[in-house]
Design a protein around this motif. Sequence first.
Motif, mmCIF file in Angstrom:
data_model
loop_
_atom_site.group_PDB
_atom_site.id
_atom_site.type_symbol
_atom_site.label_atom_id
_atom_site.label_comp_id
_atom_site.label_asym_id
_atom_site.label_seq_id
_atom_site.Cartn_x
_atom_site.Cartn_y
_atom_site.Cartn_z
ATOM 1 N N LYS A 2 0.841 -1.203 0.000
ATOM 2 C CA LYS A 2 0.000 0.000 0.000
ATOM 3 C C LYS A 2 0.874 1.250 0.000
ATOM 4 O O LYS A 2 1.873 1.320 0.714
ATOM 5 N N THR A 4 0.891 4.912 1.265
ATOM 6 C CA THR A 4 0.123 5.567 2.326
ATOM 7 C C THR A 4 0.374 7.057 2.464
ATOM 8 O O THR A 4 -0.435 7.761 3.058
ATOM 9 N N LYS A 5 1.505 7.562 1.963
ATOM 10 C CA LYS A 5 1.766 9.000 1.973
ATOM 11 C C LYS A 5 2.821 9.324 0.934
ATOM 12 O O LYS A 5 3.496 8.425 0.415
ATOM 13 N N TYR A 25 5.615 6.607 0.370
ATOM 14 C CA TYR A 25 5.761 5.728 1.525
ATOM 15 C C TYR A 25 4.989 4.439 1.256
ATOM 16 O O TYR A 25 3.788 4.466 1.008
ATOM 17 N N MET A 27 3.916 0.537 2.563
ATOM 18 C CA MET A 27 3.738 -0.347 3.713
ATOM 19 C C MET A 27 3.396 -1.741 3.203
ATOM 20 O O MET A 27 3.035 -1.911 2.043
ATOM 21 N N ASP A 32 9.030 -1.151 5.339
ATOM 22 C CA ASP A 32 8.196 0.040 5.191
ATOM 23 C C ASP A 32 9.085 1.275 5.137
ATOM 24 O O ASP A 32 10.078 1.368 5.860
ATOM 25 N N ASP A 54 -3.728 3.781 -0.668
ATOM 26 C CA ASP A 54 -4.502 3.487 0.532
ATOM 27 C C ASP A 54 -5.656 4.482 0.730
ATOM 28 O O ASP A 54 -5.804 5.080 1.790
ATOM 29 N N TYR A 58 -9.090 2.194 -3.563
ATOM 30 C CA TYR A 58 -7.822 1.458 -3.551
ATOM 31 C C TYR A 58 -7.303 1.129 -4.952
ATOM 32 O O TYR A 58 -7.056 -0.024 -5.286
ATOM 33 N N LEU A 90 -3.130 11.505 -0.977
ATOM 34 C CA LEU A 90 -2.532 10.943 0.218
ATOM 35 C C LEU A 90 -1.937 12.039 1.090
ATOM 36 O O LEU A 90 -1.579 13.115 0.583
#
Length: 93
Positions: A2, A4-5, A25, A27, A32, A54, A58, A90
């Motif tokens: 995923k 995530t940012k 980023y 994960m 990570d 994320d 999705y 994100l």
Amino acid sequence: MKATKIKMKSGCGTSNNLLEIDSIYLMECEQDGFYKKDKVYDYLVKSNKGIQVDIHPYPNLIPMTSPSPNYEKYVKSSPNSTSIDNLLSLPRE
């Protein structure tokens, strides 16, 4: 995996240009952390595994290359009904 940012290039913190993303980023991977967008591009091209943004719904990340003369490697999310790419929605660091 995923996404995530994101981290934008210096001076581009509020930009909505995918080419101005510096790193993403990730994960649920071996380690990570933030990965440069060209490394994420390379992973997607070489691997048969996907990376999802994320944020609902999705969407998967897609490897892209900017037009000449730079041919810069970057990624975007698969299109959906949002007006801005989900990757750019994100959280930013």
